[in-house]
Write an enzyme that holds these catalytic residues in place. Sequence first.
Site, mmCIF file in Angstrom:
data_model
loop_
_atom_site.group_PDB
_atom_site.id
_atom_site.type_symbol
_atom_site.label_atom_id
_atom_site.label_comp_id
_atom_site.label_asym_id
_atom_site.label_seq_id
_atom_site.Cartn_x
_atom_site.Cartn_y
_atom_site.Cartn_z
ATOM 1 N N ASP A 292 -43.455 -47.664 27.538
ATOM 2 C CA ASP A 292 -44.884 -45.832 28.554
ATOM 3 C C ASP A 292 -44.113 -46.393 29.954
ATOM 4 O OD1 ASP A 292 -46.355 -43.347 27.247
ATOM 5 O OD2 ASP A 292 -46.036 -43.917 28.726
ATOM 6 N N GLU B 209 -49.985 -35.288 12.364
ATOM 7 C CA GLU B 209 -51.288 -36.258 12.494
ATOM 8 C C GLU B 209 -52.165 -35.774 11.501
ATOM 9 O OE1 GLU B 209 -52.389 -34.817 16.375
ATOM 10 O OE2 GLU B 209 -50.287 -34.490 16.894
ATOM 11 N N LYS C 286 -35.570 -29.936 11.941
ATOM 12 C CA LYS C 286 -37.213 -30.017 12.586
ATOM 13 C C LYS C 286 -37.251 -28.522 13.120
ATOM 14 C CE LYS C 286 -40.324 -31.791 13.658
ATOM 15 N NZ LYS C 286 -41.398 -33.134 14.834
ATOM 16 N N ASN D 272 -40.827 -26.682 10.993
ATOM 17 C CA ASN D 272 -41.556 -26.165 11.754
ATOM 18 C C ASN D 272 -41.722 -24.764 11.624
ATOM 19 O OD1 ASN D 272 -43.277 -28.301 12.154
ATOM 20 N ND2 ASN D 272 -42.414 -29.096 14.307
ATOM 21 N N PHE E 220 -50.258 -25.211 2.773
ATOM 22 C CA PHE E 220 -50.036 -24.512 3.852
ATOM 23 C C PHE E 220 -50.019 -22.922 3.643
ATOM 24 C CE2 PHE E 220 -48.489 -26.434 7.792
ATOM 25 C CZ PHE E 220 -49.216 -27.629 7.129
ATOM 26 N N LEU E 221 -50.968 -22.360 2.941
ATOM 27 C CA LEU E 221 -51.705 -20.938 2.392
ATOM 28 C C LEU E 221 -53.054 -21.043 2.722
ATOM 29 C CD1 LEU E 221 -50.264 -19.581 -0.217
ATOM 30 C CD2 LEU E 221 -49.216 -18.980 1.973
ATOM 31 N N CYS F 177 -47.090 -29.059 17.864
ATOM 32 C CA CYS F 177 -45.887 -28.606 17.531
ATOM 33 C C CYS F 177 -45.880 -27.540 17.461
ATOM 34 C CB CYS F 177 -45.566 -30.351 16.755
ATOM 35 S SG CYS F 177 -45.459 -31.018 17.101
ATOM 36 N N ARG G 188 -54.849 -30.232 21.588
ATOM 37 C CA ARG G 188 -53.245 -29.553 21.925
ATOM 38 C C ARG G 188 -52.824 -28.208 21.535
ATOM 39 N NH1 ARG G 188 -48.447 -33.338 21.925
ATOM 40 N NH2 ARG G 188 -49.997 -33.853 20.229
HETATM 41 C C1 UDX Z 1 -47.061 -30.698 11.699
HETATM 42 C C2 UDX Z 1 -45.918 -30.546 10.826
HETATM 43 O O1 UDX Z 1 -46.506 -29.863 9.799
HETATM 44 C C3 UDX Z 1 -45.392 -31.301 11.103
HETATM 45 O O2 UDX Z 1 -44.432 -32.204 9.841
HETATM 46 C C4 UDX Z 1 -44.355 -32.168 12.205
HETATM 47 O O3 UDX Z 1 -43.684 -33.641 12.736
HETATM 48 C C5 UDX Z 1 -45.197 -31.665 12.914
HETATM 49 O O4 UDX Z 1 -45.941 -30.254 13.352
HETATM 50 P P1 UDX Z 1 -49.052 -31.501 12.692
HETATM 51 O O5 UDX Z 1 -48.992 -30.547 14.044
HETATM 52 O O6 UDX Z 1 -50.184 -32.727 12.586
HETATM 53 O O7 UDX Z 1 -47.944 -31.659 11.707
HETATM 54 O O8 UDX Z 1 -50.154 -29.959 11.840
HETATM 55 P P2 UDX Z 1 -50.351 -29.167 10.294
HETATM 56 O O9 UDX Z 1 -50.634 -30.620 9.371
HETATM 57 O O10 UDX Z 1 -48.625 -29.243 10.572
HETATM 58 O O11 UDX Z 1 -51.183 -28.492 10.835
HETATM 59 C C6 UDX Z 1 -50.617 -27.324 12.246
HETATM 60 C C7 UDX Z 1 -51.492 -26.695 12.309
HETATM 61 O O12 UDX Z 1 -51.446 -25.497 11.468
HETATM 62 C C8 UDX Z 1 -53.273 -26.631 11.967
HETATM 63 O O13 UDX Z 1 -53.373 -26.493 13.208
HETATM 64 C C9 UDX Z 1 -53.838 -26.797 10.325
HETATM 65 O O14 UDX Z 1 -54.890 -26.766 11.071
HETATM 66 C C10 UDX Z 1 -53.093 -25.263 10.425
HETATM 67 N N1 UDX Z 1 -53.415 -24.676 9.132
HETATM 68 C C11 UDX Z 1 -52.316 -25.850 8.281
HETATM 69 C C12 UDX Z 1 -53.310 -23.584 8.766
HETATM 70 O O15 UDX Z 1 -53.968 -22.925 9.716
HETATM 71 N N2 UDX Z 1 -53.372 -23.496 7.041
HETATM 72 C C13 UDX Z 1 -52.565 -23.813 6.074
HETATM 73 O O16 UDX Z 1 -52.231 -24.075 5.611
HETATM 74 C C14 UDX Z 1 -52.252 -25.482 7.118
#
Ligand code: UDX
Length: 473
Positions: free
Chosen positions: A50, A176, A234, A238, A279-280, A290, A367
Amino acid sequence: MTIAYPSTPPVVAAPSGAPRPRLTFLGTGYLGATYAICFAELGYEVLGFDVDEAKISKLSGGDVPIHEPGLDELLRKNLSAGRLRFTTSWEEVAEFGDVHFICVGTPQRPDGMAADLSHVESAVTNLAPLLKRKALIAGKSTVPVGTAEWIEQLVRRHTPAELGVEVAWSPEFLQEGVAVEDVLRPNRIIFGVKSDWATGMLYAAHKGVFDLALTEDREVPVVVTDFATAELVKVAANAFLATKISFINAMAEVCEAAGADVTQLARSIGYDARIGNKFLRAGVGFGGGCLPKDIRAFQARAQELGVGEALRFLHEVDLINQRRRQKIVQLSAELLGRGYGPAGPDLAGTRITVLGATFKPNSDDVRDSPALSVVRKLARSGAEVTVYDPEGMDNARNDVADVTYSKTLTDAVTGADLICVLTEWEEFRNADPNSLNELVAARRVIDGRNCLDQSVWVAAGWEYRGMGKPAVA
Ligand code: UDX
């Protein structure tokens, strides 16, 4: 081509002569640090790089600069085993590595929706001229389609042709909070390649993952494809996840108008295997480093490619997501009996406690956090805002300075006119409303993640508002 590894792998030797390719990870943020540590755990010799000296000295001293469950322990274990080192020297990186993984950030550009590729460019142009033997430069960062081709040109410009340095793209999908598990046990691996040598090298660089799968009687599907498809996998993944969340949040808006309950709606449609229940979860929406910036960068890239209309729906996905943040402000005004005019509500003189600052639980990442965005909006409307988060306080303070931060949940809620739960940390989900009754000025709660047991809070005398649910007093 999809291959379920372990199968017969293409065999190529590491240019350094080491029995397994030596790996470098360029950029030790959430992605690179996790990968470097986990791949050392898988038995590779690893060097993390880094430009940030403070980060590197922390990592070298056994201290993970981010909060990611399980990572501290693995860092210390692999530092002592001698497999893992960190550096700020490009020379050392060039001398050490057979496969160089690009893990630097690609944030949203300040002047628009596109991704800022300056860190990717700088990684390649710093490393390439120092290479003295063949190596593979493999991208993991999330990038606009076409980036790998551009990197290949940069590499050609900065390395002598006879070295035969190659480029590949292998996007990552870690989430994460469960990142260690996602890296050690991925649900798929993508190889974007142009040669058998690159395929063989990437296979060798991931053999530890396949070997672990073998011992656990699992298979890891590998898709071997071209650069453009690998890059798109990717952002498409997303974009799909963001769309799924915004879909259910749009349903929440309809439920609010119709007096229906989105949590029961989500459960009911999720039983259909074609839809699925992941994710619902309706709530205050998605944030993080991301999903928000990736759907914007994807739209910007589609515009450049002349197919902007194809992704116009992602603009709507973004708007639905932003509206959920505003909905918390609207509900706050409603619960506190304040009018909501065209310039927003006047919350002056109210004391609002926000529980949660990170974009999701089990992370310290703030973030583009929906929770902090709401904190800003509430403060702008005149509320006295107090924030508490189990892990995200330092990062939150750097982001939003002019609100009060409390060290404990109890301190935070004392004297509050309203509590907003905006990140579903276990500590908040399990909080006993009866024990908070005497601390707060008034029993009002907004459950911005639909994560509280509504009946328990209502029985304890709280006025409760969820997201996409009928009001309960
Ligand atoms: C995401 C992708 O899931 C991962 O595959 C990619 O590599 C990076 O981006 P991450 O940013 O760690 O991962 O978070 P994720 O678990 O996807 O959640 C993203 C956001 O969506 C969070 O703020 C979470 O609270 C929100 N979320 C998730 C909802 O509001 N409802 C859901 O049902 C699921």
